[in-house]
Motif scaffolding. Structure first.
Motif, PDB file in Angstrom:
ATOM      1  N   TYR A   1       1.264   4.784   4.938  1.00 41.60           N
ATOM      2  CA  TYR A   1       0.993   4.858   3.606  1.00 41.60           C
ATOM      3  C   TYR A   1       2.141   4.196   2.282  1.00 41.60           C
ATOM      4  N   GLY A   2       1.845   3.644   1.104  1.00 45.58           N
ATOM      5  CA  GLY A   2       2.659   3.430   0.995  1.00 45.58           C
ATOM      6  C   GLY A   2       3.699   1.578   0.915  1.00 45.58           C
ATOM      7  N   ALA A   3       3.219   1.013   1.910  1.00 44.49           N
ATOM      8  CA  ALA A   3       3.767  -0.144   2.333  1.00 44.49           C
ATOM      9  C   ALA A   3       2.941  -1.089   1.564  1.00 44.49           C
ATOM     10  N   ALA A   4       3.332  -2.353   1.419  1.00 41.95           N
ATOM     11  CA  ALA A   4       2.888  -3.683   0.660  1.00 41.95           C
ATOM     12  C   ALA A   4       1.992  -3.909   1.133  1.00 41.95           C
ATOM     13  N   ASP A   5       0.647  -3.860   0.075  1.00 38.73           N
ATOM     14  CA  ASP A   5      -0.513  -4.761   0.954  1.00 38.73           C
ATOM     15  C   ASP A   5      -1.352  -5.442   0.410  1.00 38.73           C
ATOM     16  N   GLY A   6      -0.536  -6.443   0.369  1.00 35.80           N
ATOM     17  CA  GLY A   6      -1.062  -8.176   0.674  1.00 35.80           C
ATOM     18  C   GLY A   6      -1.264  -8.874  -0.913  1.00 35.80           C
ATOM     19  N   TYR A   7      -1.628  -7.888  -1.781  1.00 40.55           N
ATOM     20  CA  TYR A   7      -2.142  -8.319  -2.870  1.00 40.55           C
ATOM     21  C   TYR A   7      -1.217  -7.716  -3.631  1.00 40.55           C
ATOM     22  N   GLY A   8      -0.087  -7.604  -4.241  1.00 43.74           N
ATOM     23  CA  GLY A   8       1.529  -6.864  -4.653  1.00 43.74           C
ATOM     24  C   GLY A   8       1.157  -5.500  -5.803  1.00 43.74           C
ATOM     25  N   GLY A   9       0.378  -4.903  -4.137  1.00 42.95           N
ATOM     26  CA  GLY A   9       0.348  -3.424  -4.887  1.00 42.95           C
ATOM     27  C   GLY A   9       0.746  -2.821  -3.333  1.00 42.95           C
ATOM     28  N   THR A  10       0.878  -1.773  -3.832  1.00 46.24           N
ATOM     29  CA  THR A  10       1.245  -0.773  -2.372  1.00 46.24           C
ATOM     30  C   THR A  10       0.242   0.076  -1.833  1.00 46.24           C
ATOM     31  N   SER A  11      -0.032   0.631  -0.619  1.00 48.35           N
ATOM     32  CA  SER A  11      -1.433   0.594   0.208  1.00 48.35           C
ATOM     33  C   SER A  11      -1.452   2.684  -0.287  1.00 48.35           C
TER      34      SER A  11
ATOM     35  N   LEU B   1     -18.494  10.786  12.732  1.00 53.95           N
ATOM     36  CA  LEU B   1     -19.839  10.006  11.353  1.00 53.95           C
ATOM     37  C   LEU B   1     -20.615   8.874  11.936  1.00 53.95           C
ATOM     38  N   GLY B   2     -19.572   7.967  12.924  1.00 55.38           N
ATOM     39  CA  GLY B   2     -20.345   6.787  12.837  1.00 55.38           C
ATOM     40  C   GLY B   2     -19.625   6.237  13.565  1.00 55.38           C
ATOM     41  N   ILE B   3     -19.084   4.712  13.714  1.00 53.68           N
ATOM     42  CA  ILE B   3     -18.855   4.297  14.564  1.00 53.68           C
ATOM     43  C   ILE B   3     -18.035   3.262  13.590  1.00 53.68           C
ATOM     44  N   LEU B   4     -16.980   1.882  14.740  1.00 51.77           N
ATOM     45  CA  LEU B   4     -16.846   1.477  13.379  1.00 51.77           C
ATOM     46  C   LEU B   4     -17.493  -0.464  14.539  1.00 51.77           C
ATOM     47  N   GLY B   5     -17.263  -1.102  14.302  1.00 52.73           N
ATOM     48  CA  GLY B   5     -17.593  -2.404  14.433  1.00 52.73           C
ATOM     49  C   GLY B   5     -16.511  -3.020  15.177  1.00 52.73           C
ATOM     50  N   GLU B   6     -16.960  -4.507  15.600  1.00 54.59           N
ATOM     51  CA  GLU B   6     -15.620  -5.135  16.078  1.00 54.59           C
ATOM     52  C   GLU B   6     -14.758  -6.420  15.328  1.00 54.59           C
ATOM     53  N   ASN B   7     -14.755  -6.345  13.893  1.00 52.56           N
ATOM     54  CA  ASN B   7     -13.754  -7.152  13.280  1.00 52.56           C
ATOM     55  C   ASN B   7     -13.763  -6.357  12.304  1.00 52.56           C
ATOM     56  N   PRO B   8     -11.746  -6.160  12.297  1.00 53.85           N
ATOM     57  CA  PRO B   8     -11.305  -6.214  10.938  1.00 53.85           C
ATOM     58  C   PRO B   8     -11.427  -5.640  10.070  1.00 53.85           C
ATOM     59  N   ILE B   9     -11.031  -5.163   8.693  1.00 56.51           N
ATOM     60  CA  ILE B   9     -11.474  -5.020   7.176  1.00 56.51           C
ATOM     61  C   ILE B   9     -10.590  -5.600   6.459  1.00 56.51           C
ATOM     62  N   GLU B  10     -11.451  -6.370   6.088  1.00 61.48           N
ATOM     63  CA  GLU B  10     -11.186  -8.254   5.814  1.00 61.48           C
ATOM     64  C   GLU B  10      -9.858  -7.955   4.459  1.00 61.48           C
ATOM     65  N   HIS B  11     -10.145  -6.609   3.644  1.00 61.00           N
ATOM     66  CA  HIS B  11      -9.108  -6.129   2.998  1.00 61.00           C
ATOM     67  C   HIS B  11      -7.942  -6.090   3.464  1.00 61.00           C
ATOM     68  N   LEU B  12      -7.576  -5.625   4.698  1.00 62.43           N
ATOM     69  CA  LEU B  12      -6.452  -5.365   5.234  1.00 62.43           C
ATOM     70  C   LEU B  12      -6.065  -6.976   5.921  1.00 62.43           C
ATOM     71  N   LEU B  13      -6.652  -8.025   6.024  1.00 60.00           N
ATOM     72  CA  LEU B  13      -6.079  -9.117   6.781  1.00 60.00           C
ATOM     73  C   LEU B  13      -5.496  -9.617   5.459  1.00 60.00           C
TER      74      LEU B  13
END
Length: 420
Positions: free
Chosen positions: A292-302, A368-380
């Motif tokens: 939490y609070g780390a750089a998100d790669g878009y100039g903001g923080t997580s 609740l459900g399951i994850l897929g096989e690929n990462p979240i694009e927003h986190l790349l």
């Protein structure tokens, strides 16, 4: 006996009242059982206490048996002597019979050839004198024999009376002997049977006492468990009321939280979310790589954290709440938003499939459900080397993001929460 954990929280008070009533009934039965055991033991002690008296009676009866047996022996000896005396008297009587028979035979001969009367025939005076001399000699002997016979007959009669008396006494002593032996046998048999019956009754009552004690122990344990759960539920309810009223929420210990979350029948949060801090379920097994609070790669923080997981990993709800939204959101994949109560919201993104519906109440640890096989694009943008699935989690209070770290345990609580 049910386990306290198997009883729904809403039924705890009724179950506790029922268990207390059952315990009172069992304790009453225990008291009655103790009275019966005391009575049986008193009877056994009475029999044991009578042992000395019984032994004395048995000794006395044994002595009477010995005396009766000795009397029988003496009477038999006296009877034998009387029988011998009878044989002797009968022998003498037989001798008198022969002597009297001889005298009577002589008299009969004299009677058959009587001497002539002296007056009629003086020439036969010698024969008459001889006859007179013979009669004078026989008569005393005959009188003596008659007296002896009379004496022996009287003695024989007295002897018969003595024999009859001795025989009656012998019969009475033999009857006494039989009665004493029967009495001894009856006393021994009655005491033995009485001890056996009492011992069997005592074993039955003792087994019943053990069964009642075991049931009482089980009821006491159930009541103690129910009281613990009732106290925990009461504390959880008090915390919920305080949180709903905007008051200071009391801290809850781990046992109270465990009891509160163990109720599978709940339809609202077990405790306020703030009270469960550090106890919530981690939503997916994996390693956190975006704090939490780390750089998100878009100039903001997580505003949340990211957890790297295995493909097709199962996602569970970290806390009780209602599903207020599910569906795709921008480049975050499928997301779920939970209302955890008291202005707390939980956002989870990156799911490939969601198995719950909007408006549904879900319990902590419920899938609740399951994850897929690929990462979240927003986190790349923050981590270009991501290759596997990830779960992004935000915790919001009053719409403002707060750090989720420290709110849940390191492992999921699926097994502990009782999913359904």
């Amino acid at each position: 006996m049910p386990s306290p954990e198997d009883i729904a929280n809403r039924d705890l008070d009724e179950a506790a009242q029922s268990a207390n009533m059952s315990l009172r009934d069992v304790q009453a039965e225990i008291d009655l059982n103790a009275e019966r055991i005391a009575e049986i033991r008193a009877e056994i002690e009475a029999l044991d206490g009578d042992a000395a008296q019984l032994s004395a009676e048995l000794v006395a009866a044994g002595r009477r048996v010995d005396l009766a047996a000795e009397d029988v022996r003496l009477i038999e000896e006296r009877l034998e002597a009387l029988f011998a005396e009878e044989r002797s008297i009968r022998g003498r009587l037989d001798g008198h019979d022969r002597s009297i028979s001889g005298l009577l035979a002589s008299l009969q001969r004299i009677s058959a050839n009587p001497p002539p009367a002296m007056i009629v025939n003086p020439s036969d005076a010698l024969g008459s004198a001889r006859a007179a001399m013979l009669l004078s000699a026989v008569l005393p002997q005959l009188q003596q024999s008659a007296a002896e016979v009379t004496e022996d007959l009287e003695a024989l009669q007295a002897l018969k009376s003595d024999v009859e008396a001795e025989a009656d006494e012998l019969s009475a002593n033999l009857q006494t002997l039989r009665e004493e032996r029967l009495r001894i046998s009856t006393i021994i048999r009655a005491r033995t049977q009485g001890m056996e019956w009492l011992s069997e009754d005592l074993l039955v009552e003792q087994a019943e006492a053990q069964a009642l004690a075991d049931r009482a122990t089980s009821l006491e344990q159930l009541i103690a468990g129910l009281e613990t759960r009732i106290a925990a539920v009461t504390a959880a309810d008090a915390a919920t009321r305080a949180a709903s009223a905007g008051q200071t929420v009391p801290a809850l210990d781990e046992e109270t939280l465990r009891v509160a979350f163990s109720d599978d029948a709940r339809t609202e949060p077990a405790v306020p979310l703030v009270s469960a801090r550090g106890f919530l379920a981690q939503p997916v097994a994996g390693e956190s790589f975006l704090p939490y609070g780390a750089a998100d790669g878009y100039g903001g923080t997580s505003h949340g954290i990211a957890i790297a997981a295995e493909p097709d990993a199962e996602v569970v709800t970290p806390a009780d709440g209602w599903v207020v939204y599910k569906g795709p959101f921008l480049n975050y994949g499928q997301i779920i938003i939970l209302n955890a109560g008291q202005n707390y919201m939980i956002v989870m993104a990156g799911l490939d499939r969601i198995d719950v519906d909007e408006g549904q109440f879900v319990r902590m640890g419920q899938p609740l459900g399951i994850l897929g096989e690929n990462p979240i694009e927003h986190l790349l943008a923050a981590n270009p080397d991501l290759t596997g699935p990830t779960l992004y989690v935000e915790l919001r209070e009053g719409g403002i993001p707060i750090d989720p770290e420290g709110w849940w345990r390191a492992e999921p609580l699926i097994a502990e929460s009782g999913t359904s």
